[in-house]
Scaffold this motif. Structure first.
Motif, PDB file in Angstrom:
ATOM      1  N   UNK A  81       0.833  -1.196   0.000  1.00 26.26           N
ATOM      2  CA  UNK A  81       0.000   0.000   0.000  1.00 26.26           C
ATOM      3  C   UNK A  81       0.874   1.256   0.000  1.00 26.26           C
ATOM      4  N   UNK A  82       0.253   2.383  -0.348  1.00 26.91           N
ATOM      5  CA  UNK A  82       0.992   3.642  -0.404  1.00 26.91           C
ATOM      6  C   UNK A  82       1.720   3.943   0.902  1.00 26.91           C
ATOM      7  N   UNK A  83       1.038   3.671   2.035  1.00 21.18           N
ATOM      8  CA  UNK A  83       1.652   4.011   3.327  1.00 21.18           C
ATOM      9  C   UNK A  83       2.815   3.078   3.680  1.00 21.18           C
ATOM     10  N   UNK A  84       2.956   1.966   2.941  1.00 23.08           N
ATOM     11  CA  UNK A  84       4.064   1.031   3.176  1.00 23.08           C
ATOM     12  C   UNK A  84       5.360   1.493   2.515  1.00 23.08           C
ATOM     13  N   UNK A  85       5.267   2.391   1.561  1.00 20.26           N
ATOM     14  CA  UNK A  85       6.442   2.808   0.786  1.00 20.26           C
ATOM     15  C   UNK A  85       7.325   3.710   1.641  1.00 20.26           C
ATOM     16  N   UNK A  86       8.598   3.344   1.744  1.00 21.39           N
ATOM     17  CA  UNK A  86       9.547   4.088   2.561  1.00 21.39           C
ATOM     18  C   UNK A  86      10.240   5.161   1.721  1.00 21.39           C
ATOM     19  N   UNK A  87      10.122   6.410   2.179  1.00 23.72           N
ATOM     20  CA  UNK A  87      10.774   7.525   1.494  1.00 23.72           C
ATOM     21  C   UNK A  87      11.411   8.431   2.549  1.00 23.72           C
ATOM     22  N   UNK A  88      12.134   9.435   2.100  1.00 21.87           N
ATOM     23  CA  UNK A  88      12.732  10.405   3.010  1.00 21.87           C
ATOM     24  C   UNK A  88      11.622  11.066   3.831  1.00 21.87           C
ATOM     25  N   UNK A  89      11.853  11.274   5.135  1.00 23.73           N
ATOM     26  CA  UNK A  89      10.784  11.836   5.982  1.00 23.73           C
ATOM     27  C   UNK A  89      10.307  13.226   5.576  1.00 23.73           C
ATOM     28  N   UNK A  90      11.071  13.923   4.759  1.00 22.73           N
ATOM     29  CA  UNK A  90      10.656  15.265   4.335  1.00 22.73           C
ATOM     30  C   UNK A  90       9.638  15.224   3.209  1.00 22.73           C
ATOM     31  N   UNK A  91       9.395  14.052   2.618  1.00 18.00           N
ATOM     32  CA  UNK A  91       8.445  13.930   1.516  1.00 18.00           C
ATOM     33  C   UNK A  91       7.028  13.754   2.053  1.00 18.00           C
ATOM     34  N   UNK A  92       6.101  14.486   1.466  1.00 17.33           N
ATOM     35  CA  UNK A  92       4.687  14.392   1.847  1.00 17.33           C
ATOM     36  C   UNK A  92       3.893  13.777   0.700  1.00 17.33           C
ATOM     37  N   UNK A  93       3.299  12.616   0.966  1.00 17.23           N
ATOM     38  CA  UNK A  93       2.497  11.938  -0.050  1.00 17.23           C
ATOM     39  C   UNK A  93       1.233  12.725  -0.319  1.00 17.23           C
ATOM     40  N   UNK A  94       0.980  13.052  -1.578  1.00 18.90           N
ATOM     41  CA  UNK A  94      -0.200  13.831  -1.949  1.00 18.90           C
ATOM     42  C   UNK A  94      -1.296  12.885  -2.448  1.00 18.90           C
ATOM     43  N   UNK A  95      -1.887  12.181  -1.520  1.00 18.89           N
ATOM     44  CA  UNK A  95      -2.973  11.264  -1.838  1.00 18.89           C
ATOM     45  C   UNK A  95      -3.993  11.342  -0.728  1.00 18.89           C
ATOM     46  N   UNK A  96      -5.265  11.342  -1.088  1.00 25.93           N
ATOM     47  CA  UNK A  96      -6.329  11.416  -0.087  1.00 25.93           C
ATOM     48  C   UNK A  96      -6.520  10.090   0.631  1.00 25.93           C
ATOM     49  N   UNK A  97      -5.957   9.018   0.071  1.00 33.76           N
ATOM     50  CA  UNK A  97      -6.134   7.697   0.661  1.00 33.76           C
ATOM     51  C   UNK A  97      -4.820   6.922   0.587  1.00 33.76           C
ATOM     52  N   UNK A  98      -4.100   6.878   1.701  1.00 33.29           N
ATOM     53  CA  UNK A  98      -2.829   6.172   1.737  1.00 33.29           C
ATOM     54  C   UNK A  98      -3.008   4.659   1.756  1.00 33.29           C
ATOM     55  N   UNK A  99      -4.261   4.189   1.845  1.00 31.51           N
ATOM     56  CA  UNK A  99      -4.529   2.755   1.872  1.00 31.51           C
ATOM     57  C   UNK A  99      -4.709   2.170   0.471  1.00 31.51           C
ATOM     58  N   UNK A 100      -4.563   3.011  -0.550  1.00 28.45           N
ATOM     59  CA  UNK A 100      -4.647   2.495  -1.922  1.00 28.45           C
ATOM     60  C   UNK A 100      -3.415   1.649  -2.226  1.00 28.45           C
ATOM     61  N   UNK A 101      -3.582   0.544  -2.942  1.00 30.02           N
ATOM     62  CA  UNK A 101      -2.433  -0.327  -3.227  1.00 30.02           C
ATOM     63  C   UNK A 101      -1.555   0.215  -4.348  1.00 30.02           C
ATOM     64  N   UNK A 102      -0.274  -0.080  -4.220  1.00 30.72           N
ATOM     65  CA  UNK A 102       0.698   0.244  -5.273  1.00 30.72           C
ATOM     66  C   UNK A 102       0.863  -0.951  -6.205  1.00 30.72           C
TER      67      UNK A 102
END
Length: 238
Positions: A205-226
């Protein structure tokens, strides 16, 4: 061939990786716009381009500064087609549009007079749909500290050891990219999603993806699958 272009080409040949330090884009101003002018520029081996400050609603004035400074930093330009094509041969789409580059705006072709310089991020590459030829480019200023909206390509790793794939399952790549608000200095060229431990039916899922902490995911639903590992007999579009 002008001196600065020979220098740029020499720099491109010095590395086989996508090291940004070798990709300084050279440009010159264009005063007149219009289809006829653009056709003439392309016939002369140049690509029309524009660079501007990306609006940022979270900062007064947008684009990391006041409205006046944002407008002042908008430039109509042309770039060398050969140089841009050489860069695209080294950093293919879509990674080109998640990579920052130094930009030098000079007074004219072959001129040593530097009008302005900075770091830019390509956000659009327009091509002729029939021939694939470059038509024009759009950049935004990516100065240090600027907050930019970027579509970052997703790549998958671990396919060779993925249990679900070894059982005959298929990888359903649901998202080709993820949109983030990023500080310019932390823009990732790509995001790697590890599927090495996924079995059939498992998802990332989107919330599972590890990125730099300064990045903000622009999605209304982080539970959507990648992505998802599905049984071969199922419709992977589901």
């Amino acid at each position: 061939m002008s001196k600065w272009w020979r220098t740029a080409v020499a720099g491109l040949r010095k590395t086989t990786d996508a090291s940004r330090s070798y990709h300084t884009i050279q440009a010159i101003p264009r005063e007149i716009t219009g289809n006829r002018v653009s056709i003439k520029d392309r016939a002369q081996g140049r690509i029309p381009a524009v660079v501007f400050a990306q609006p940022n609603p979270s900062i007064d004035g947008g684009g990391g500064g006041s409205p006046v400074s944002s407008v002042a930093r908008k430039h109509l330009l042309t770039t060398e087609r050969k140089q841009i094509q050489a860069i695209l041969n080294s950093i293919e789409l879509p990674y080109f549009c998640s990579t920052t580059f130094p930009l030098q705006i000079r007074a004219g072709s072959g001129s040593s007079t530097l009008l302005e310089s900075g770091t830019v991020l390509p956000i659009k590459v327009h091509r002729d749909p029939e021939t694939g030829k470059l038509l024009n480019l759009v950049f935004v200023w990516a100065d240090e500290g600027a907050q930019l909206t970027v579509d970052v390509p997703v790549v998958f790793k671990g396919e060779d050891v993925c249990p679900g794939l070894k059982k005959g399952g298929l990888l359903n790549k649901i998202r080709a990219s993820l949109k983030y608000k990023c500080p310019s200095e932390h823009i990732p060229q790509k995001i790697e999603v590890d599927i090495s431990n996924l079995d059939i039916g498992d998802k990332v899922f989107m919330h599972d993806v590890k990125v730099h902490p300064s990045l903000e995911l622009l999605s209304k639903n982080e539970l959507l699958p990648v992505c998802k590992i599905v049984a071969a007999k199922l419709d992977i579009a589901q």
